[in-house]
Write an enzyme that holds these catalytic residues in place. Structure first.
Site, PDB file in Angstrom:
ATOM      1  CE  LYS A 242      -3.673  -1.998   2.927  1.00  0.00           C
ATOM      2  NZ  LYS A 242      -4.835  -1.874   2.030  1.00  0.00           N
ATOM      3  NE  ARG A 316     -10.694 -10.558  -1.346  1.00  0.00           N
ATOM      4  CZ  ARG A 316     -11.063  -9.701  -2.296  1.00  0.00           C
ATOM      5  NH1 ARG A 316     -11.314 -10.143  -3.524  1.00  0.00           N
ATOM      6  NH2 ARG A 316     -11.166  -8.429  -2.044  1.00  0.00           N
TER       7      ARG A 316
END
Length: 463
Positions: A242, A316
């Site tokens: 990020k 996830r």
């Protein structure tokens, strides 16, 4: 933290908080004394919701308080505004509020949350005002909700240096000890040995070992309710790193875990007749020589192989193992909470979590109840036409889409595969953060959807 609410029996000469709605303001003013009419005019008080005014007695002392509010779900925040604005003294709710069970619960919840503060690292002034807490079932429900919300907020607000996987497990153990629940934790390489390979793959890149936290409470023969919360204690994005600005809030990436612990607290405190299980995959997504990489193929507890299209779609992956384990017991209700996708925030904004479900009855109950009590969630579809976008040429599935759109739906489609077996499953994709402060909702960690979930479970299983 909530010591600004005191037993009604201990309140000494409390001032009464009177309420007035915008539509009823003119009629209310007409019934006042000339002194109070003049005072209201001089202070330009118009009864707008969330505004309040002390009214004087003839001798100049304070006589009472008037609060502008609307009798709807947002009334919670109208009452919250009183806590930090009223001067030192003791106050009580008027009889008409106490006699309205719904309004009383909203009012007391607002008074509790109006005094919430996170002061672990710096001193924050406590409220000067004290409020008489009604001795009613409505007030008990409000306190239960407030303490669950406060737990979730506190956990999210703690920075990652003090809230890693081990500390998150300690928080779960502390909660379990309060309510005589049991907790087991699978740590580090034991995850791989006990067939939780996705959790281990994501978390092994950190020197703080990943773990699966498993809490159980209640009668083993009661209906099974299972909660799963994403516990990514810090998310760098992994090798799909990020930007620095996007990491600033990543201590909140365990916000899903915080939600389920707050919700679990509500359930256990209310003694709902359920067999509760809470599963939290607790990891850090870090960059190291041992971290998982883009294009790696990892296994899952279900036996489904996953090509890693992006290491920043790690939530996830850890949820896949936890959901597989949760679904293996065929619970009546399975809820997962996760700060999962930016796409859900783009679609619905920061204050409205996205809801996905395989069960219309559960989805409708969560959405309708959330709107009714002011803890909203909004349903988005598990759109099967998009499932091929998760196809991989080298594994059973990819963890990201081959396209750029519908990211929240894609994530739900990925999770749906692992939740199969639960009679009714709902996935809540949330922000878990207030970017700015308002009364009762200070800037920082936030609980979203858990009041709605608790009400749905209470309606279904409550005595």
């Amino acid at each position: 933290m909530f010591d600004h609410l005191i037993p009604a029996s201990s309140a000494q000469n409390p001032l009464t908080i009177h309420t007035v709605t915008t539509s009823g303001f003119d009629a209310w003013v007409n019934g006042l004394s000339d002194l109070h009419k003049s005072w209201i005019g001089a202070n330009r008080f118009e009864g707008k919701r969330g505004t309040s005014l002390l009214l004087p007695a003839a001798d100049g002392a304070a006589a009472c308080v008037v609060l502008g509010f609307e009798n709807d779900a947002k009334a919670v925040w109208d009452f919250a505004s009183l806590v930090m604005t009223l001067p030192k003294g003791t106050y009580q709710l008027e009889t008409s509020v106490l006699e309205d069970e719904t309004l009383c619960e909203r009012a007391v919840l607002g008074l509790y949350l109006g005094g919430y503060r996170f002061d672990r690292y710096r001193k924050i002034d406590a409220p000067l005002a004290q409020f008489a807490r009604p001795d009613t079932a409505a007030a008990d429900r409000a306190e239960n909700s407030a303490r669950g919300i406060a737990l979730a907020r506190d956990l999210i607000n703690v920075p990652a240096n003090d809230m890693g996987p081990a500390e998150l497990a300690d928080a779960a153990s502390s909660l379990a000890g309060e309510f005589d629940a049991s907790v087991t934790t699978i740590i580090g390489e034991e995850l791989e040995k006990q067939n939780f390979p996705a959790i281990y793959a994501v978390g092994k890149g950190s020197d703080r070992a990943p773990r699966l936290i498993d809490m159980r409470w209640g009668d083993e023969n009661a209906p099974r309710v299972t909660l799963v919360g994403k516990g990514v204690c810090f998310d760098t994005g992994g090798y799909d790193l990020k930007p620095a600005s996007n990491m600033l809030l990543m201590k909140k990436d365990m916000g899903g875990a915080a939600q389920v612990l707050g919700l679990a607290r509500m359930i256990m405190a209310a003694k709902l007749p359920v067999r509760l299980r809470v599963l939290i995959p607790a990891v850090e997504n870090m960059v190291s020589g041992n971290a998982f990489r883009p294009s790696d193929v990892i296994n899952t507890r279900k036996g489904v192989t996953v090509e890693v299209g992006n290491t920043d779609a790690e939530g996830r992956l850890v949820l896949s193992d936890a959901l597989t384990e949760a679904a293996s017991e065929d619970p009546e209700v399975l809820l997962d909470f996760a700060t999962l996708t930016g796409a859900a925030r783009v679609a619905l904004g920061l204050g409205l979590p996205a809801l996905f479900s395989n069960n219309d009855e559960l989805a409708n109950a969560l959405q309708n109840t959330g709107m009714e009590i002011g803890d909203p969630v909004w349903r988005l579809p598990i759109w099967e036409d998009y499932r091929p976008l998760l196809d991989s040429r080298v594994a059973d599935t990819n963890n990201i889409s081959s396209g750029a759109f519908g990211g929240a739906i894609i994530a739900a489609l990925f999770l749906d595969r692992f939740a199969q077996g639960a009679k009714a499953w709902a996935h809540i994709d949330l922000m878990a953060w207030n970017p700015s402060g308002t009364p009762g909702k200070p800037e920082g960690g936030e609980a979203q959807g858990i009041r709605a979930a608790f009400r749905v479970l209470s309606d279904r299983y409550g005595q």
